[in-house]
Design a protein around this motif. Structure first.
Motif, mmCIF file in Angstrom:
data_model
loop_
_atom_site.group_PDB
_atom_site.id
_atom_site.type_symbol
_atom_site.label_atom_id
_atom_site.label_comp_id
_atom_site.label_asym_id
_atom_site.label_seq_id
_atom_site.Cartn_x
_atom_site.Cartn_y
_atom_site.Cartn_z
ATOM 1 N N ILE A 123 -16.414 10.779 42.794
ATOM 2 C CA ILE A 123 -17.540 9.875 43.092
ATOM 3 C C ILE A 123 -18.673 10.110 42.104
ATOM 4 O O ILE A 123 -19.267 9.162 41.558
ATOM 5 C CB ILE A 123 -18.026 10.070 44.550
ATOM 6 C CG1 ILE A 123 -17.015 9.447 45.530
ATOM 7 C CG2 ILE A 123 -19.415 9.458 44.756
ATOM 8 C CD1 ILE A 123 -17.288 9.757 46.987
ATOM 9 N N GLU A 124 -18.985 11.387 41.865
ATOM 10 C CA GLU A 124 -20.049 11.723 40.910
ATOM 11 C C GLU A 124 -19.710 11.229 39.508
ATOM 12 O O GLU A 124 -20.583 10.732 38.781
ATOM 13 C CB GLU A 124 -20.286 13.243 40.888
ATOM 14 C CG GLU A 124 -20.979 13.779 42.131
ATOM 15 C CD GLU A 124 -22.304 13.077 42.387
ATOM 16 O OE1 GLU A 124 -23.118 12.972 41.438
ATOM 17 O OE2 GLU A 124 -22.523 12.618 43.526
ATOM 18 N N ALA A 125 -18.436 11.377 39.124
ATOM 19 C CA ALA A 125 -18.008 10.921 37.784
ATOM 20 C C ALA A 125 -18.161 9.409 37.646
ATOM 21 O O ALA A 125 -18.600 8.905 36.600
ATOM 22 C CB ALA A 125 -16.558 11.339 37.541
ATOM 23 N N SER A 126 -17.807 8.681 38.699
ATOM 24 C CA SER A 126 -17.929 7.217 38.671
ATOM 25 C C SER A 126 -19.392 6.785 38.614
ATOM 26 O O SER A 126 -19.753 5.832 37.920
ATOM 27 C CB SER A 126 -17.256 6.614 39.900
ATOM 28 O OG SER A 126 -15.867 6.850 39.879
ATOM 29 N N LYS A 127 -20.245 7.511 39.357
ATOM 30 C CA LYS A 127 -21.679 7.201 39.331
ATOM 31 C C LYS A 127 -22.264 7.439 37.939
ATOM 32 O O LYS A 127 -23.120 6.669 37.459
ATOM 33 C CB LYS A 127 -22.418 8.078 40.358
ATOM 34 C CG LYS A 127 -22.250 7.626 41.799
ATOM 35 C CD LYS A 127 -23.018 8.547 42.735
ATOM 36 C CE LYS A 127 -22.905 8.077 44.187
ATOM 37 N NZ LYS A 127 -23.590 9.012 45.109
ATOM 38 N N GLU A 128 -21.798 8.498 37.299
ATOM 39 C CA GLU A 128 -22.286 8.828 35.949
ATOM 40 C C GLU A 128 -21.911 7.728 34.952
ATOM 41 O O GLU A 128 -22.700 7.378 34.062
ATOM 42 C CB GLU A 128 -21.705 10.173 35.505
ATOM 43 C CG GLU A 128 -22.341 10.697 34.233
ATOM 44 C CD GLU A 128 -21.838 12.070 33.841
ATOM 45 O OE1 GLU A 128 -22.021 12.432 32.663
ATOM 46 O OE2 GLU A 128 -21.248 12.772 34.698
ATOM 47 N N ILE A 129 -20.693 7.195 35.115
ATOM 48 C CA ILE A 129 -20.251 6.092 34.232
ATOM 49 C C ILE A 129 -21.181 4.894 34.402
ATOM 50 O O ILE A 129 -21.591 4.257 33.420
ATOM 51 C CB ILE A 129 -18.786 5.711 34.531
ATOM 52 C CG1 ILE A 129 -17.844 6.812 34.033
ATOM 53 C CG2 ILE A 129 -18.416 4.366 33.900
ATOM 54 C CD1 ILE A 129 -16.405 6.645 34.458
ATOM 55 N N THR A 152 -24.532 5.645 32.590
ATOM 56 C CA THR A 152 -24.568 5.915 31.146
ATOM 57 C C THR A 152 -23.775 4.933 30.287
ATOM 58 O O THR A 152 -24.056 4.790 29.101
ATOM 59 C CB THR A 152 -24.046 7.340 30.864
ATOM 60 O OG1 THR A 152 -22.698 7.456 31.352
ATOM 61 C CG2 THR A 152 -24.921 8.391 31.538
ATOM 62 N N GLU A 153 -22.753 4.303 30.875
ATOM 63 C CA GLU A 153 -21.869 3.441 30.074
ATOM 64 C C GLU A 153 -22.372 1.992 30.037
ATOM 65 O O GLU A 153 -22.859 1.466 31.038
ATOM 66 C CB GLU A 153 -20.449 3.466 30.639
ATOM 67 C CG GLU A 153 -19.670 4.731 30.328
ATOM 68 C CD GLU A 153 -19.293 4.826 28.859
ATOM 69 O OE1 GLU A 153 -19.262 3.773 28.185
ATOM 70 O OE2 GLU A 153 -19.012 5.940 28.399
ATOM 71 N N SER A 154 -22.183 1.378 28.870
ATOM 72 C CA SER A 154 -22.536 -0.038 28.722
ATOM 73 C C SER A 154 -21.295 -0.927 28.689
ATOM 74 O O SER A 154 -21.389 -2.141 28.866
ATOM 75 C CB SER A 154 -23.344 -0.251 27.434
ATOM 76 O OG SER A 154 -22.602 0.228 26.307
ATOM 77 N N ASP A 155 -20.104 -0.294 28.530
ATOM 78 C CA ASP A 155 -18.845 -1.043 28.472
ATOM 79 C C ASP A 155 -18.574 -1.696 29.842
ATOM 80 O O ASP A 155 -18.461 -1.019 30.870
ATOM 81 C CB ASP A 155 -17.700 -0.094 28.104
ATOM 82 C CG ASP A 155 -16.382 -0.839 27.900
ATOM 83 O OD1 ASP A 155 -15.776 -1.228 28.920
ATOM 84 O OD2 ASP A 155 -15.982 -1.032 26.743
ATOM 85 N N ALA A 156 -18.459 -3.021 29.841
ATOM 86 C CA ALA A 156 -18.304 -3.779 31.087
ATOM 87 C C ALA A 156 -17.029 -3.419 31.832
ATOM 88 O O ALA A 156 -17.013 -3.335 33.071
ATOM 89 C CB ALA A 156 -18.328 -5.275 30.782
ATOM 90 N N GLU A 157 -15.948 -3.194 31.082
ATOM 91 C CA GLU A 157 -14.658 -2.884 31.710
ATOM 92 C C GLU A 157 -14.707 -1.520 32.403
ATOM 93 O O GLU A 157 -14.231 -1.366 33.536
ATOM 94 C CB GLU A 157 -13.541 -2.907 30.664
ATOM 95 C CG GLU A 157 -12.152 -2.850 31.278
ATOM 96 C CD GLU A 157 -11.040 -2.996 30.242
ATOM 97 O OE1 GLU A 157 -9.895 -2.654 30.593
ATOM 98 O OE2 GLU A 157 -11.317 -3.422 29.115
ATOM 99 N N LEU A 158 -15.305 -0.522 31.729
ATOM 100 C CA LEU A 158 -15.432 0.817 32.319
ATOM 101 C C LEU A 158 -16.315 0.785 33.570
ATOM 102 O O LEU A 158 -16.038 1.447 34.568
ATOM 103 C CB LEU A 158 -16.010 1.800 31.304
ATOM 104 C CG LEU A 158 -15.041 2.387 30.268
ATOM 105 C CD1 LEU A 158 -15.791 3.240 29.270
ATOM 106 C CD2 LEU A 158 -13.956 3.227 30.952
#
Length: 356
Positions: A58-64, A67-73
């Motif tokens: 859950i924490e890893a998904s929240k971090e994505i 921080t991530e701008s990639d729409a698919e990720l």
């Protein structure tokens, strides 16, 4: 929750090491206790690992998402959160149940005693019905049901029947059955078709080994006699019947089912030990204020716990106000729903008492 799980996992590692200690292996009582604790802690440890991995993901998904701008990720992270978030409260509830202190007797085998109560011949017939119900339930659950002794009623059924039930969590399952079971039906002997009420008493006691609970030889009066059948007719010309009396408590056990005196003595000692141990348990529970009477009852033999109403095809467990309309299936050994409901009620009460 995480702090408590860390303590459990530390204890799990300690128990792992203790079991491998040669000195511990020499002490069979200690070795057995550690093995029981190990199995329980292993179950908690596996569930704790699943819980922590879920929180980590859950924490890893929240971090994505942060921080991530990639729409698919980001879309994948949202989907994973939607799947993982509902799992957390479910896992926490499962862990709370596992963290409830276990009754050390739950893992023991159980000595089951059924006695006809009020109702004459009909009570004996009902006692026989209950005995067969438990036997069929054990067949369904893969538990070993070994008849220890039987005293038959004059019109069928049993005045008293004793069995030993062996298998995983045997006492933990059957402890809820202790008490008075009431039946309402038209007896076979009733010519007017009137409904009668009869009762049978069920006692369930954890079977204890000598290493766990020792009865001193000096406290036992042992009598050896000829076994005899109905009308006093000798059924065994050798002295094989055994009567044991525990002097401090007055508990008596008679056994003559086997032709061997030694086998009768072994069976009688097993029942005597269970009965005396149960007296000690009852005394301890009465002395400890923390062991208050819970909603599922005390297991007192005088307490009416269940009614089997044949005209209505109904079974009611009075401790948790559970009513089922599948009497014929229940009498055929399908009592799992009742037992599981009682376990849930007991766990809920323990969670409330523990402030969880």
């Amino acid at each position: 929750m995480l702090d408590k799980l860390a303590q459990i996992e530390n204890r799990f590692e300690e128990v792992k090491q203790e079991i491998l200690d040669p000195e511990v292996m020499k002490d069979m009582k200690r070795y057995k206790e550690l093995n029981i604790e190990y199995k329980h802690l292993e179950e908690i440890s596996k569930k704790a690992t699943e819980y922590k991995e879920t929180l980590s993901n859950i924490e890893a998904s929240k971090e994505i998402l942060e921080t991530e701008s990639d729409a698919e990720l980001r879309e994948m992270a949202k989907e994973e959160l939607a799947e993982l978030n509902p799992q957390v409260p479910v896992l926490e509830e499962e862990l709370k149940i596992l963290l409830i202190p276990k009754d050390p007797n739950d893992s023991k085998n159980v000595v089951l005693e059924i006695s006809a109560g009020t109702g004459g011949d009909e009570a004996s017939l009902f006692a026989g019905d209950l005995f067969r119900m438990y036997q069929r339930y054990c067949d369904r659950k893969g538990l070993r049901f070994e008849v220890t002794s039987i005293s038959e009623g004059s019109q069928g059924g049993y005045k008293e029947a004793v069995a030993t039930i062996s298998g995983a969590d045997a006492y933990g399952i059957f402890k809820f059955e202790a008490g008075v079971h009431r039946v309402q039906r038209v007896p076979k002997t009733e010519s007017q078709g009137r409904i009668h009420t009869s009762a049978a008493t069920v006692a369930t006691m954890p079977e204890v080994e000598e290493m766990d609970f020792k009865i001193e030889e000096k406290d036992i009066i042992k009598e050896i006699t000829n076994a005899s059948g109905p009308g006093g007719q000798s059924v065994n010309t050798t002295y094989s019947a055994v009567k044991l009396t525990h002097k401090p408590t007055g508990v008596r056990v008679s056994m003559q089912d086997e032709k061997s005196q030694l086998k009768n003595l072994e069976k009688a000692m097993k029942i005597l030990r269970a009965r005396v141990y149960q007296i000690e348990l009852d005394k301890r529970k009465a002395e400890e204020d923390t062991l208050r009477r819970s909603m599922v009852g005390s297991g007192d033999r005088s307490e009416k716990i269940r009614t089997y109403n044949f005209p209505q095809g109904r079974v009611t467990d009075h401790r948790i106000n559970l009513t089922l309309y599948n009497l014929s299936a229940i009498m055929d050994g399908d009592i799992d729903e009742i037992i599981q409901s009682l376990r849930v009620a007991e766990n809920a009460e323990k969670l409330k008492e523990g402030g969880m």
